[in-house]
Design a protein around this motif. Structure first.
Motif, PDB file in Angstrom:
ATOM      1  N   LEU A 111      20.212 -40.767  60.172  1.00 32.59           N
ATOM      2  CA  LEU A 111      20.601 -39.376  60.365  1.00 32.59           C
ATOM      3  C   LEU A 111      20.863 -39.073  61.824  1.00 32.59           C
ATOM      4  CD1 LEU A 111      18.352 -37.488  57.869  1.00 32.59           C
ATOM      5  CD2 LEU A 111      20.816 -37.654  57.884  1.00 32.59           C
TER       6      LEU A 111
ATOM      7  N   SER B  85      22.173 -39.820  52.980  1.00 32.06           N
ATOM      8  CA  SER B  85      21.156 -38.789  52.800  1.00 32.06           C
ATOM      9  C   SER B  85      21.648 -37.383  53.069  1.00 32.06           C
ATOM     10  CB  SER B  85      19.944 -39.082  53.663  1.00 32.06           C
ATOM     11  OG  SER B  85      20.342 -39.435  54.939  1.00 32.06           O
TER      12      SER B  85
ATOM     13  N   GLU C 268      24.617 -34.653  55.418  1.00 30.55           N
ATOM     14  CA  GLU C 268      25.839 -34.545  56.211  1.00 30.55           C
ATOM     15  C   GLU C 268      25.504 -34.584  57.691  1.00 30.55           C
ATOM     16  OE1 GLU C 268      29.060 -31.503  55.214  1.00 30.55           O
ATOM     17  OE2 GLU C 268      28.155 -30.718  57.009  1.00 30.55           O
TER      18      GLU C 268
ATOM     19  N   LEU D 198      24.833 -38.742  46.204  1.00 26.33           N
ATOM     20  CA  LEU D 198      23.689 -38.060  45.611  1.00 26.33           C
ATOM     21  C   LEU D 198      22.664 -39.068  45.103  1.00 26.33           C
ATOM     22  CD1 LEU D 198      25.631 -35.435  43.523  1.00 26.33           C
ATOM     23  CD2 LEU D 198      24.174 -34.928  45.472  1.00 26.33           C
TER      24      LEU D 198
ATOM     25  N   VAL E 143      16.286 -34.378  57.995  1.00 21.49           N
ATOM     26  CA  VAL E 143      17.297 -33.358  58.285  1.00 21.49           C
ATOM     27  C   VAL E 143      18.209 -33.860  59.398  1.00 21.49           C
ATOM     28  CG1 VAL E 143      17.651 -30.994  59.042  1.00 21.49           C
ATOM     29  CG2 VAL E 143      15.731 -31.540  57.594  1.00 21.49           C
ATOM     30  N   PRO E 144      19.505 -33.783  59.200  1.00 22.03           N
ATOM     31  CA  PRO E 144      20.424 -34.245  60.240  1.00 22.03           C
ATOM     32  C   PRO E 144      20.604 -33.191  61.336  1.00 22.03           C
ATOM     33  CG  PRO E 144      21.678 -33.460  58.370  1.00 22.03           C
ATOM     34  CD  PRO E 144      20.232 -33.316  58.003  1.00 22.03           C
TER      35      PRO E 144
ATOM     36  N   HIS F  97      25.975 -27.146  62.349  1.00 18.59           N
ATOM     37  CA  HIS F  97      25.078 -28.288  62.576  1.00 18.59           C
ATOM     38  C   HIS F  97      24.078 -28.010  63.687  1.00 18.59           C
ATOM     39  CE1 HIS F  97      28.401 -28.738  65.344  1.00 18.59           C
ATOM     40  NE2 HIS F  97      27.632 -29.444  66.113  1.00 18.59           N
TER      41      HIS F  97
ATOM     42  N   ARG G 150      20.331 -26.848  60.967  1.00 18.55           N
ATOM     43  CA  ARG G 150      20.316 -27.121  59.534  1.00 18.55           C
ATOM     44  C   ARG G 150      18.990 -26.691  58.930  1.00 18.55           C
ATOM     45  NH1 ARG G 150      25.162 -26.830  58.160  1.00 18.55           N
ATOM     46  NH2 ARG G 150      26.523 -28.524  58.764  1.00 18.55           N
TER      47      ARG G 150
ATOM     48  N   TYR H 119      25.470 -23.731  55.731  1.00 11.34           N
ATOM     49  CA  TYR H 119      24.285 -23.849  54.892  1.00 11.34           C
ATOM     50  C   TYR H 119      23.071 -24.173  55.747  1.00 11.34           C
ATOM     51  CZ  TYR H 119      24.942 -28.940  55.078  1.00 11.34           C
ATOM     52  OH  TYR H 119      25.088 -30.231  55.495  1.00 11.34           O
TER      53      TYR H 119
ATOM     54  N   ILE I  42      12.431 -31.471  48.410  1.00 12.49           N
ATOM     55  CA  ILE I  42      13.408 -30.403  48.177  1.00 12.49           C
ATOM     56  C   ILE I  42      14.487 -30.432  49.248  1.00 12.49           C
ATOM     57  CG2 ILE I  42      13.706 -27.907  48.099  1.00 12.49           C
ATOM     58  CD1 ILE I  42      10.875 -27.789  46.903  1.00 12.49           C
TER      59      ILE I  42
ATOM     60  N   ARG J 224      15.558 -32.972  50.943  1.00 16.18           N
ATOM     61  CA  ARG J 224      16.472 -34.094  50.693  1.00 16.18           C
ATOM     62  C   ARG J 224      17.522 -33.718  49.678  1.00 16.18           C
ATOM     63  NH1 ARG J 224      12.482 -38.731  50.674  1.00 16.18           N
ATOM     64  NH2 ARG J 224      12.889 -39.632  52.716  1.00 16.18           N
TER      65      ARG J 224
ATOM     66  N   LEU K 205      19.998 -31.029  50.939  1.00 13.65           N
ATOM     67  CA  LEU K 205      20.982 -31.507  51.910  1.00 13.65           C
ATOM     68  C   LEU K 205      22.043 -32.364  51.233  1.00 13.65           C
ATOM     69  CD1 LEU K 205      18.583 -32.291  54.827  1.00 13.65           C
ATOM     70  CD2 LEU K 205      20.404 -30.609  54.825  1.00 13.65           C
ATOM     71  N   ARG K 206      21.621 -33.149  50.238  1.00 12.14           N
ATOM     72  CA  ARG K 206      22.602 -33.965  49.515  1.00 12.14           C
ATOM     73  C   ARG K 206      23.583 -33.065  48.777  1.00 12.14           C
ATOM     74  NH1 ARG K 206      18.726 -38.183  48.096  1.00 12.14           N
ATOM     75  NH2 ARG K 206      19.111 -39.751  49.697  1.00 12.14           N
ATOM     76  N   LYS K 207      23.022 -32.046  48.135  1.00 12.96           N
ATOM     77  CA  LYS K 207      23.861 -31.165  47.337  1.00 12.96           C
ATOM     78  C   LYS K 207      24.859 -30.427  48.232  1.00 12.96           C
ATOM     79  CE  LYS K 207      22.252 -27.697  44.790  1.00 12.96           C
ATOM     80  NZ  LYS K 207      21.021 -27.119  44.260  1.00 12.96           N
TER      81      LYS K 207
ATOM     82  N   ALA L  95      26.066 -31.365  51.010  1.00 12.61           N
ATOM     83  CA  ALA L  95      27.048 -32.216  51.679  1.00 12.61           C
ATOM     84  C   ALA L  95      28.248 -32.488  50.789  1.00 12.61           C
ATOM     85  CB  ALA L  95      26.390 -33.535  52.075  1.00 12.61           C
ATOM     86  N   GLN L  96      28.152 -32.113  49.508  1.00 16.94           N
ATOM     87  CA  GLN L  96      29.273 -32.367  48.605  1.00 16.94           C
ATOM     88  C   GLN L  96      30.393 -31.369  48.894  1.00 16.94           C
ATOM     89  OE1 GLN L  96      28.989 -35.101  46.922  1.00 16.94           O
ATOM     90  NE2 GLN L  96      26.930 -35.209  47.802  1.00 16.94           N
TER      91      GLN L  96
END
Lengths: 386, 757
Positions: free
Chosen positions: A197, A225, A227, A246, B531-532, B613, B616, B674, B716, B718, B721-723, B725-726
């Protein structure tokens, strides 16, 4: 066979690592805790309108397939680069040991890369791949550009150890120096599988990104993991795609999306004539010295039309005279990317059983079982492609 | 797009509108129709400003017989410029559709520091010195002198502006501060005085809160405004504090010494004047006898400060006899300062009301209430007579007179608190005498009375029923709007336990528990690894932050955090903090990732955005209660309980939660953005605390996220953040409509308002 062995090895290796980790950290996840904290299988369940449980994803799955078909249809008649020089950059930093993918990210990534390499050469027989790894803040070149899937996979499976930080800049710098030498008709691409990350860079990464942009290297990143801004920026600047997976099936899907050739960058897409050789398969029982393995072999193999050297598999570059060696089916297979077949129409199963053919025209399988329909259609596409 | 709201045609410069913007406009329109005040809460990033501007200007256009003026108050210059830029866009759209007949004049007004174009003046380092430098060149006597003596320097821009006299007007249009400066440069006119002059004629004025709330400034700038004005306070969640600060004064021993120096200089001046020009002093004396108000009949360059008390409370009578003569007045001030000095030497904390304070002044040094009341006006007059231009040197004596006038005018809602040392550092003597105002409604009362509509709006006004009580007014509309989103782009969580299941809190008894500190550290450590880019952490106070960072450093947690992300810390030094923020942003940009440690109620929490960014995740460590042992706060709480029947606990919770909401609200600035918010304290899970969060956060706070431990929160995070990023569909094609086009509005007509609620 080979694959299974290496996987087994990895797993053992991983278990050792995990054990060590557990001893080091006092996190102490017991097995029951892990299911509670990490797996949370109950979240995959959804209730339907009547309160019954149903597995998630059915709809999204169909939707995704539908979209993929649409995409191939719209992408028709776009100029595409068929001769691709792709470096796969695999992040083997500390972050790759995380266990949110089972058994861990590194193993999953390796598995997907293996599948990808095979698929890639299947779809792009004229292209070449090289492998790079990122760990301990430096980038290593695992394999040079080459056309043999087995050698890449073997090299990758032998080097699966994670440590240290990942450095995006070092990776890009190395890729840049390697890809700068290739001829201008080839398309330069990078596919990164990025677990970390953050990136720990020695200098200004923005400069490196601009350098990649000016030498027309298309960089795509698949995050494991979340963005990451710099990756997004990199992809945006160099015209690549950025996606975040995902879970494992999604990761597979994302990785395989990179197998068909991307549209060529307009300003760079100059047509060019390339010299190629179509070697003949040597007759059975002939003994010759193989130029790739440096030993005498009986039968099989192909003979380079220019220098008459023997090579084991196609497509490849002749080790002696450097001629690109392909077979005509390879060319034909690449060709279908330029003129994809139009998507099939979705025919609703009508109530009148006489009008609908019971069996598939191509494979003679029964069409009557509903739900399998889509599968058959895809199957038919594959057959016609080949 | 344009559409109807009841009888008003609204011109909106964008092709699509959010449903909540539409609802916002409908409510606002109703308030304007009723000529009443309103309170509107709508989350940031939903385009509050443009909704406000376009409705109010369209409202004016639809009622040409009775145009309303818009006074738009912002907190910072940056916000002012942003508002004017939006207005420009809107104005161009209206011009495009309606032709040049709708031309309006809109301008921003700020201090000389931001508007001056004279290079020799604007180079001064702070606001007060710019003001003083300007006065040195523009005061009426300086210019009079310059006519006789060409060596006296004046400001050419001001001279040109004066020469142009009534010709000096701004053509209609929208002027940002930048535009004003450019216009001034082009014409050679002083933009500051031009803007001050044009404010009376403008349709829209954008300026800072102080111009309406601080009586010292409001008396000069805003007194000419017509009653048919709409006043908007944007980002008004702290408006009660602004009101209180406008009427509070604090005096330290340095202030007293400075004031003494000022007095000495003034008496020298008087002596000098007596020798050379005694007539001037006599003229002043006569003027004071006649009771001529000082304000109003002076040249504009000289009106530089007005009474600190509110206009209605100023006596319209002559200055009392015993301070009419300059020497007498100075001796009164000297005695007053001596008295303050004596009071500051106390060893104990003292607290008293204005009445007893005035009485003790009267008995000890013989200054009665009436004399105190006139101090400020008298000083003002004297300084004019003495032709003092370097006013920045005289701030100390002004502060003393400020205090004297306030304490002489008000008997309720104030208290005097004298503290010999800072509570937190009892060994260092630092005596301070504070006059604190407890009643926010005092300063804002004239605004409510003078203008027909006052709009108070912000992203965080919850609980919305407390503001009318604090500010003592009756809103005709008070409404809280939620954000319509295509995806759940905010993820608030309440974390009550660490990974070892022990509760975490910054409650006084738990605060220094090493287990809590360790759990907080572990939380951050886990979060930096999932977290990025940027993470922002807010602590309840500087001292708590110092303590916990120290303990993290000792236990090695900080080092582990640094392996994942760089760490930056806000300090009380502005320059250092700016530098830290700069580097934080760079670290986020280049992918290294960074954590910013900041303090609730600090500069960063109030004014800096951590969007995209750059933020986040924001973690609020603890509940940011005010320092409850502070005398000022205690006095205010007591006053609130007695006067407004607001319980101490309620007010403290309200105040803490609005700060917390402000902090976490920094992370999301638009719908495409987000971010996650973690409230790390077990007290947030209690209903009385949680329910005071703004609705737009509460609506995303799922029940399952109310009582989390660290490991659950990490999981949660993780998934979230994945969701996020879509790739997603901005227009929200699936079911929920979040962007309305003109047709949509026409189709549903007025039904939308009902549809939303």
């Amino acid at each position: 066979m080979l694959r299974k062995e290496t996987n087994g090895e990895e797993r053992r290796l991983n278990r050792d690592e995990e054990d060590e980790e557990e001893e080091e950290n006092d996190r102490g996840h017991d097995a029951w805790e892990r299911t509670y904290a990490d797996e949370r299988s109950w979240e995959a369940l959804q209730e339907d309108e009547s309160g019954l449980l149903r597995p998630i994803d059915n709809k999204t799955l169909y939707h995704a397939q539908y979209r993929r078909r649409l995409r191939t249809a719209t992408a028709a008649r776009i100029q595409k680069g068929l001769i691709r020089y792709l470096y796969i950059v695999i992040d083997l930093s500390r972050a790759a040991t995380e266990t949110d993918y089972k058994p861990n990210r590194m193993v999953v990534v390796a598995r997907q890369v293996e599948a990808f390499i095979r698929e890639f050469f299947d779809q792009n027989p004229l292209s070449q791949i090289g492998l790079l790894t990122l760990k301990d803040g430096v980038a290593h070149c695992l394999t040079e550009l080459g056309g043999s899937p087995e050698s890449h996979i073997k090299a990758l499976m032998g080097k699966l150890v994670c440590s240290g930080d990942a450095s995006l800049q070092n990776g890009l710098d190395l890729v840049h120096s390697l890809l700068n030498q290739i001829p201008s008709y080839g398309h330069r691409e990078v596919l990164m599988l990025y677990s970390a990350l953050s990136t720990c860079d020695p200098g200004d990464i923005m400069e490196t990104i601009q350098k990649c942009k000016s030498s027309k290297i298309r960089c795509s990143v698949i995050g494991l993991s979340a963005e990451l801004y710099i990756c997004k920026y990199l992809c945006l600047e160099t015209g690549g795609s950025y996606s975040v997976s995902l879970d494992e099936p999604h990761l597979k899907e994302l990785v395989l999306e990179h197998a068909p050739p991307p549209p060529a960058i307009a300003e760079f897409a100059i047509s060019n004539l390339i010299k190629m050789g179509f070697p003949q398969r040597a007759a059975e029982g002939v003994i010759s010295i193989c130029s790739c393995h440096k030993e005498a072999k009986v039968g099989g193999g192909y003979t380079c039309p220019r220098c008459k050297a023997r090579v084991c598999e196609l497509p490849t570059e002749c080790c002696i005279c450097g001629l690109t060696l392909v077979s005509s089916p390879h060319l034909a297979r690449s060709y279908h990317h330029l003129f994809p077949i139009t998507p099939f129409d979705d025919v609703a199963v009508s109530s009148d059983p006489h009008k609908v053919p019971k069996n598939c025209f191509g494979c003679q399988q029964s069409l009557l079982a509903p739900g399998k329909r889509l599968l058959f259609l895809l199957y038919v596409i594959m057959i016609r492609d080949e | 797009m344009k559409f109807q709201i009841e009888d008003v045609t609204v011109y909106f410069p964008y092709d699509n509108i959010y449903p909540e913007q539409y609802a916002y406009m409908v409510e606002l329109k109703r308030a304007l129709d009723a000529k009443g005040h309103c309170l509107l809460e709508m989350p940031t990033g939903t385009g509050k400003t443009i909704a406000l501007l376009s409705l109010i200007t369209s409202y004016t256009l639809s009622k040409p017989s009775n145009p309303v003026k818009l006074l738009y108050c912002t907190r910072t210059v940056h916000e002012m410029e942003k508002t004017l830029a939006e207005l420009k866009l809107l104005h161009n759209y209206q011009l495009h559709h309606l032709g040049p007949s709708v031309r309006m004049l809109a301008l921003g007004l700020s201090s000389r520091k931001n508007l001056c174009i004279n290079p020799s003046v604007v180079s001064a380092e702070n606001r007060d010195s710019v003001d003083a430098a300007c006065r040195k060149l523009t005061a009426s006597w300086v210019r009079a002198m310059a006519i006789e003596n060409p060596n006296v320097r004046t400001c050419s821009f001001f001279d040109n502006y004066e020469k142009a006299a009534s010709d000096a007007i701004l053509p209609p249009g929208v002027y940002t501060l930048q535009d004003l400066r450019a216009f001034g440069k082009e014409k050679g006119w002083c933009p500051y005085f031009l803007a001050r002059h044009m404010v009376q004629f403008a349709n829209v004025v954008v300026y800072s809160y102080q111009y309406l709330l601080d009586p010292k400034v409001a008396g000069i700038i805003s007194k000419e405004m017509q009653r048919e004005s709409v006043v908007v306070f944007d980002e008004a969640h702290n408006i009660d504090n602004v009101c209180i600060e406008a009427l509070s004064v604090s005096v330290r021993s340095q202030t007293l010494e400075g004031a003494m120096r000022n007095l000495n200089r003034m008496s020298q001046e008087i002596d000098r004047l007596k020798a050379t020009d005694a007539g001037r002093l006599r003229a002043e004396y006569n003027r004071l006898v006649e009771g001529l108000a000082q304000r109003g009949n002076l040249p504009i360059g000289d009106t530089w400060f007005a009474n600190p008390a509110l206009p209605d409370d100023i006596l319209k009578e002559a200055v009392p006899g015993n301070i009419r003569r300059a020497e007498h007045f100075l001796s009164v001030l000297r005695r007053l300062i001596q008295y303050f000095k004596g009071r500051l030497q106390t060893e104990n904390v003292e607290k008293e009301g204005p009445v007893s304070f005035v009485a003790s002044i009267n008995t000890q040094v013989g200054i009665d209430q009436k004399m105190l009341r006139f101090c400020y006006d008298r000083l003002h007059s004297l300084m004019l007579t003495l032709e003092i231009t370097d006013t920045d040197e005289f701030l100390h004596i002004q502060t003393i007179c400020d205090l004297a006038t306030l304490v002489g005018t008000y008997t309720r809602g104030f208290s005097i608190i004298i503290e010999p040392f800072d509570e937190r550092m009892p060994h260092i003597p630092d005596p301070v005498l504070q006059l604190c105002c407890h009643d926010a409604s005092l300063a804002i009362k004239p605004v409510f009375e003078r203008f027909q509509s006052v709009v108070i709006t912000s992203g965080t006004l919850s609980p919305i029923d407390l503001y009318p009580r604090l500010l003592n007014f009756n809103p005709v509309v008070s409404q809280s709007f939620t954000m319509s989103l295509t995806r759940d782009c905010i993820c608030p969580m309440v974390l009550t336990r660490g990974s070892d299941q022990l509760p975490v809190s910054t409650k006084y008894d738990l605060r220094s528990d090493p287990g809590v500190e360790k759990n907080y550290g572990k939380l951050l450590l886990e979060m930096v690894s999932v977290v990025p880019d940027g993470i922002v952490c807010f602590f309840v106070s500087y001292s708590y932050m110092d303590g916990i960072v120290n303990s993290w450093h000792e236990s090695g947690i900080l080092k582990e955090i640094m392996q994942h992300k760089l760490v930056f810390i806000e300090t009380q030094d502005v320059v250092e903090t700016t530098l830290a923020l700069d580097n934080y942003r760079r670290a986020c940009d280049c992918g290294r990732g960074a954590v910013f440690f900041s303090v609730a109620r600090g500069k960063v929490a109030e004014g800096i955005d951590f969007d995209r960014h750059y933020g986040r995740l924001v973690i609020m460590f603890g509940v940011p209660f005010q320092y409850t042992l502070s005398r000022i706060l205690l006095a205010r709480l007591e006053y609130l309980r007695e006067t407004f029947q607001i319980k101490e606990g309620d007010f403290l919770t309200f105040d803490a939660l609005r700060q917390a909401a402000q902090c976490v609200g920094r992370v999301i600035r638009s719908k495409a953005d987000y971010g996650m918010m973690i409230f790390a304290d077990k007290r947030y899970s209690r209903h009385d605390k949680r329910s005071k969060l703004p609705g737009w956060i509460l609506s995303h706070l799922r029940d399952a996220h109310l009582n989390l431990s660290t490991d659950m929160a990490v999981h949660i995070a993780r998934e979230f953040l994945r969701k996020m990023a879509q790739p997603y569909d901005k227009t929200g094609a699936m079911g929920k409509k979040t962007l309305l086009s003109q047709e949509d509005l026409q189709k549903t007509g007025n039904g939308i308002g009902e549809m939303l609620f």
